[in-house]
Design an enzyme around this catalytic site. Sequence first.
Site, short mmCIF file in Angstrom:
data_model
loop_
_atom_site.label_atom_id
_atom_site.label_comp_id
_atom_site.label_asym_id
_atom_site.label_seq_id
_atom_site.Cartn_x
_atom_site.Cartn_y
_atom_site.Cartn_z
N GLY A 27 0.84 -1.17 -0.08
CA GLY A 27 -0.05 0.02 -0.15
C GLY A 27 0.85 1.37 -0.01
N ALA A 30 0.32 8.99 2.02
CA ALA A 30 0.76 10.28 1.67
C ALA A 30 2.29 10.59 1.65
CB ALA A 30 0.04 11.55 2.33
N LYS A 33 5.90 4.46 1.02
CA LYS A 33 5.00 3.29 0.55
C LYS A 33 5.62 1.97 1.44
CE LYS A 33 5.98 4.63 -4.22
NZ LYS A 33 6.85 4.49 -5.45
N VAL A 34 4.62 1.07 1.54
CA VAL A 34 5.09 0.05 2.20
C VAL A 34 4.93 -1.48 1.47
CG1 VAL A 34 3.98 -1.34 4.04
CG2 VAL A 34 3.29 1.07 3.98
N ASP A 145 -5.18 10.11 13.96
CA ASP A 145 -5.69 9.77 12.61
C ASP A 145 -6.19 8.47 12.48
OD1 ASP A 145 -5.97 10.34 9.93
OD2 ASP A 145 -4.05 9.66 9.34
N1 LIG Z 1 2.27 -3.37 8.80
C1 LIG Z 1 1.49 -3.38 7.77
N2 LIG Z 1 1.14 -4.59 7.41
C2 LIG Z 1 0.26 -4.54 6.13
N3 LIG Z 1 0.04 -3.50 5.21
C3 LIG Z 1 0.37 -2.33 5.71
C4 LIG Z 1 1.09 -2.31 6.94
N4 LIG Z 1 1.44 -0.91 7.02
C5 LIG Z 1 0.82 -0.30 6.12
N5 LIG Z 1 0.25 -1.16 5.31
C6 LIG Z 1 -0.45 -1.08 4.08
O1 LIG Z 1 -0.10 0.27 3.47
C7 LIG Z 1 -0.96 1.35 3.51
C8 LIG Z 1 -0.13 2.78 3.63
O2 LIG Z 1 0.35 2.64 4.95
P1 LIG Z 1 0.15 3.82 5.88
O3 LIG Z 1 -1.10 4.31 6.37
O4 LIG Z 1 1.02 3.63 7.26
O5 LIG Z 1 1.24 4.95 4.93
P2 LIG Z 1 1.19 6.45 5.10
O6 LIG Z 1 2.08 7.17 4.20
O7 LIG Z 1 1.76 6.94 6.60
O8 LIG Z 1 -0.47 7.05 4.96
P3 LIG Z 1 -1.21 8.23 5.34
O9 LIG Z 1 -1.60 8.91 3.97
O10 LIG Z 1 -2.18 7.97 6.09
O11 LIG Z 1 -0.20 9.24 6.09
C9 LIG Z 1 -1.93 0.91 4.41
O12 LIG Z 1 -3.15 1.52 4.10
C10 LIG Z 1 -1.97 -0.61 4.34
O13 LIG Z 1 -2.64 -0.72 3.35
#
Ligand SMILES: Nc1ncnc2c1ncn2[C@@H]1O[C@H](COP(=O)(O)OP(=O)(O)OP(=O)(O)O)[C@@H](O)[C@H]1O
Length: 469
Positions: A27, A30, A33-34, A145
């Site tokens: 996923g 903002a 990337k994960v 959030d």
């Molecule tokens: N530990 C995890 N295990 C599996 N999938 C995950 C994990 N952490 C994040 N993801 C996936 O990645 C997506 C993006 O992660 P996350 O929301 O932490 O990113 P962000 O850039 O901090 O988001 P935001 O836009 O809310 O700031 C999540 O919505 C989820 O689908």
Amino acid sequence: MTESGGGAPPSPAKVIFGKYEMGRLLGRGASAKVYHARHCPSGQGVAVKVFPNPRRPAGCSAAGDSFIREISALRRLRHPHIIRLHEVLASRSKVYLVLELAKGGELFSRVEDRGHLPEDLCRRLFRQLVSAVAYSHSRGVFHRDLKPENLLLDEAGDLKVSDFGLAALRSSSSSEGDDGELLLHTQCGTPAYVAPEVLARKMTGGYDGAKADIWSCGVILFVLNAGYLPFNDPNLMSLYRKIYRGHHRCPRWTTPNLRRLIARLLDPNPDTRISIDGILRDPWFARDFDADQWTALMQPCEDAPDPSGKPHHRRELNAFDLISFSAGLDLSGLFEEATSDRERFALAEPVDTIVNRLEHVGRGEGLAVRREGEKGFSAVVEGQKGDFLLRLEVYRLTASVAVVAVERSAGAGESLWNEKLGPALRGPVTVEAEHTNTARRSLPRKKSAPSTFFHCHIDRAKSPRNLRL
Ligand SMILES: Nc1ncnc2c1ncn2[C@@H]1O[C@H](COP(=O)(O)OP(=O)(O)OP(=O)(O)O)[C@@H](O)[C@H]1O
């Protein structure tokens, strides 16, 4: 956001830091990337959250701030319903958070697939959410959030709260139990889930982070039960008006007790809104409730052995500490490439010992070494004719750890640093990485140095057994 259809890996079977084989994109949000990844020594699946280089001015939502907040928050939290941070790794261009993998994906997708969830499942997930939120608040962390996209599920379908990138932390110097004194000012979160007082922060002069999280829990409970948002409008101003009024309409299948709890959670007045203690006493929440399990869930988890099977020697400082203890101290230089006239690195020694050694070596070379400054220590090294050669600032991070910032003049200053003072200061005590005998956690001195300049290991902790709500 979950990537539909699975994204391409960053490069085929790429292994980072010699131990994580990077897989598909799970996923992206903002700020990061994960990716799915495999810890090569143990074969264990993990999620690796990759942030870009944080060379940017401070701000609420941008990547630099976000990963520091997330690390700072997660290092305080060890709870079965909060995603665990295993390790922090950094290269010159990226910061990697190695996280517990939530194999069940986002709760949001589950609700989307099923329309809405049965009442008993709503209660189970809501209890797990409240246990994570109550525990975070007790540790001085306010998520800010909370929304279904940030609620992930494990294989068993149990909840894992993630994404603490907007979290607010009560400073560790404030006493426990003074949550009410932490009045926040930054407007964070996703409008549909944000409490009215957060939207109105300018008028009230701050808001209570605990009460704002409880509001978001109310929106989440509503969504789980209804399958749609309590407050929704394509026009932002109309949405805000609906949130201020707190008017919502529960679907017909909502039982009276659940309806009452939702109304108490979505009370637009934070002073009369239900508290965590109130939630625990609520008849809908408390049905078949096991108070002993709850008490156990509020305790910090014990530490567990390292997944790699190696004995884990906890060190006083690691890269993670460098980042998360750095409030008020500009460590942005740690993420910048060293230039020929400037660099920073960390030493596992008290400030005084470092400055004493600098004086000793400098004077041995016939140089004048002056101490100055009140914030940390500054030492200026001058040549025999009083020409400036080097300026070192030594900041205290902990009693036995310091960050050294070096600025040197070209020519004589540079060779003095490279040949005499630099080696004498760094010596054998530069903080070393866990699990490697050779890697150093100092900034690379030369272009040929490896791009990984530090990494660290974070204790994994056991989930208390049989404590799922
Ligand atoms: N530990 C995890 N295990 C599996 N999938 C995950 C994990 N952490 C994040 N993801 C996936 O990645 C997506 C993006 O992660 P996350 O929301 O932490 O990113 P962000 O850039 O901090 O988001 P935001 O836009 O809310 O700031 C999540 O919505 C989820 O689908």
